[in-house]
Design a protein around this motif. Structure first.
Motif: not given
Length: 580
Positions: A10, A40, A44, A48-50, A101-103, A112, A123
């Motif tokens: 990240l 940040t 996540l 929150r938006r990835a 959480r992963s992106v 995501s 999410v």
């Protein structure tokens, strides 16, 4: 509270594990080291938006995992369990839950994924659970108490048990009032329709009651009709059978003997044999039995024929008329006769209900008058209690703002009457929290009219005041000390430490006066490799001597200054004494 957090790929952080204190954890580091990546990462986990740009350069995937420990009855655990999460019993009345959480970035875009307790979840579910776990206050984050519902809840909770009980009592009366009004309005609106329904039901039930059908009666009638339609053939068959058994009538002139006579003659012949032969005796007995059986059959046939001697035509007409009546009822309320009877049984209570509409409307009107008077009285009590609580909250938060070196700022709680004057689901007014940042300005809603740093301090002041009544388990403050220093920074650190007595606090700061108050100090360290064109950051937990070095760096720009180190020790000693 959050026990630990693991960050992979990240931003500038390649891989790091952060252990957090149940009290006050502070995150520091040089500019550009990646301090905000901690916030940040938490964002996540809160759904929150990835952003694909957050994935570390050269990596295809960024991931954040965190372990939280909460009381077993915490609502966040209930939400997680409903989503299928696996909870680990900690054995002390609490439970552990893992959030993830992963992106992932690829040529076709960004994906995501979210997880709770080892189970994949949308999410949105992660966000719902996260909102009950963590409140983030930063320069670009939404205010936790922005919604009118959240502000009303915060004021009611701050007002104490009496206000909470008054709000609950009002809601109970209002709910009952709304239910009674809805029922009344529906009855009035559908009065004609219900009257037509009642008339149709009554007509149908009267038809069924007049007919007095019985279960299975239609099958009995069909059998009777078949019999009456074949009466002559049936009579001829019965009489013929009787004649062959008992012999013809004298009037017929036929002298042929019947079967019974022949059997009796056979029995007499067998019995006339000399001696006492057992086989013949048995045969004679069987012939005697046959004679009796044939006689019974002949009698049944004679009786059957006699029963057909009535007015078959009129009986047939009556049976067909009755069957037609039952068939009509079956077409209307069937299809089977048992269904007709069941329909009638089921509709009688409905008819009584419809016929009682007028009386029920009168009852509801009386209930509405009583409930409206009660809820208005409770709404007035609720307004009085809220007004008193609003004054106390204003004073407490304004005092905190002044202590945070916002001397001209004031906090305001407004009770705004609802349009139309009719109380709503939560009372006669809306609650609005507002900030007046300086003299001469008009109070503005939270989140407006204040800089990011000011807003963070406002929320710190508010959360400190509300900590005893309306807390979430963990608060995160990002750059809460922006634009301040010296004595103001000391005051911010002291209040973060005070808040941490009741909840977990995580703060990202660049001020040593704030960092000195932390129970645990985490530093983000930047490591650059210019030749490889790679910058990485590690997250380390500092020991006591390392804290002195870090505070000295924050004070003087480097940790080698003896004066800065002495000042750092002084800050730590002073903060420790104040916290004690």
């Amino acid at each position: 509270m959050i026990d630990w957090m693991q960050i992979t790929g990240l931003g500038v952080i390649g891989e790091a594990t952060v252990d957090l204190d149940p009290g006050f954890t502070v995150v520091t580091g040089e500019t550009g080291a990646g301090k905000t990546m901690v916030v940040t990462a938490l964002g996540l986990l809160l759904g929150r938006r990835a952003d694909a740009g957050a994935v570390r350069r050269g990596s295809r995937r960024a991931a954040v995992d965190a372990g939280v420990r909460l009381p077993a009855d915490h609502p966040a655990l209930s939400l997680a369990a409903e989503a299928g999460a696996v909870l680990d019993d900690a054995g002390d009345g609490s439970a552990d839950l893992v959030l993830s959480r992963s992106v992932t970035t690829s040529g076709d875009g960004t994906r995501s994924r979210a997880g709770l307790g080892g189970r994949a979840v949308p999410v949105g579910v992660l966000a719902e659970v996260g909102s009950a776990l963590v409140a983030v206050h930063g320069q670009n984050d939404q205010v936790r108490l922005r919604s009118a519902a959240a502000q009303r809840h915060a004021l009611d909770a701050f007002g104490g048990p009496q206000l909470v009980a008054a709000a609950a009592a009002y809601r109970a009366d209002h709910t009952a009032y709304v239910a009674a009004r809805r029922e009344r309005d529906l009855l009035v609106e559908r009065r004609q329709e219900r009257a037509r329904e009642a008339e149709a039901l009554q007509r149908g039930l009267e038809e069924i009651d007049r007919a007095e059908p019985e279960a299975g009666e239609d099958e009995t009638l069909r059998a009777l009709i078949r019999r009456l339609e074949d009466v002559e053939e049936l009579r001829a068959a019965a009489d013929g059978g009787h004649a062959h058994l008992a012999g013809p009538d004298i009037e017929s002139g036929d002298d042929l003997p019947g079967a019974i006579t022949l059997v009796e003659s056979a029995r007499a012949a067998v019995q006339a044999a000399p001696g006492d032969d057992p086989e013949l005796a048995a045969a004679a007995g069987r012939l005697a039995e046959a004679s009796v059986i044939l006689g019974d059959i002949a009698a049944d046939l004679a009786r059957f024929s006699a029963d057909l001697d009535g007015d078959a035509v009129s009986d047939l007409d009556a049976a067909q008329t009755r069957l037609a009546e039952l068939s009509r009822l079956q077409r209307l309320y069937g299809p089977e006769l048992t269904d007709v009877l069941a329909w009638a049984e089921a509709q009688r209570p409905r008819l009584e209900e419809l016929q009682g509409d007028s009386g029920r409307i009168d009852e509801l009107e009386a209930d509405l008058a009583r409930l409206d008077a009660s809820r208005r009285e409770r709404a007035a009590d609720l307004t009085t209690l809220r007004t008193a609580a609003a004054g106390r909250l204003e004073q407490a938060v304004t005092a905190e703002l002044h202590a945070l070196f916002m001397p001209d700022a004031s906090f305001h709680v407004s009770l705004v009457p609802l349009d139309g004057g009719d109380p709503g689901p939560h009372g006669a007014e809306d609650v609005a929290l507002a900030l007046r940042p300086h003299a001469g300005a008009e109070p503005r809603p939270l989140g407006r009219g204040a800089s990011g740093g000011e807003l963070s301090r406002v929320m710190l002041a508010l959360e400190v005041v509300l900590a005893e009544t309306d807390p979430v388990p963990t608060f995160v403050f990002d750059e809460v000390d922006a634009g301040v220093g010296g004595e103001a920074a000391v005051s911010i650190g002291a209040r973060l430490a005070r808040l941490a007595r009741r909840v977990q606090v995580i703060a990202v700061t660049h001020l040593p006066q704030v960092a000195a108050y932390a129970d645990r100090h985490v530093r983000v360290e930047k490591n650059s490799d210019p030749e490889a064109g790679v910058t990485t950051s590690d997250v380390v937990t500092l020991g006591q001597q390392e804290r002195v070095d870090e505070l000295a760096r924050m004070l003087a720009g480097h940790g080698d200054s003896a004066a800065a180190r002495a000042h750092a020790r002084e800050l730590l000693e002073a903060s420790a004494a104040e916290r004690a």
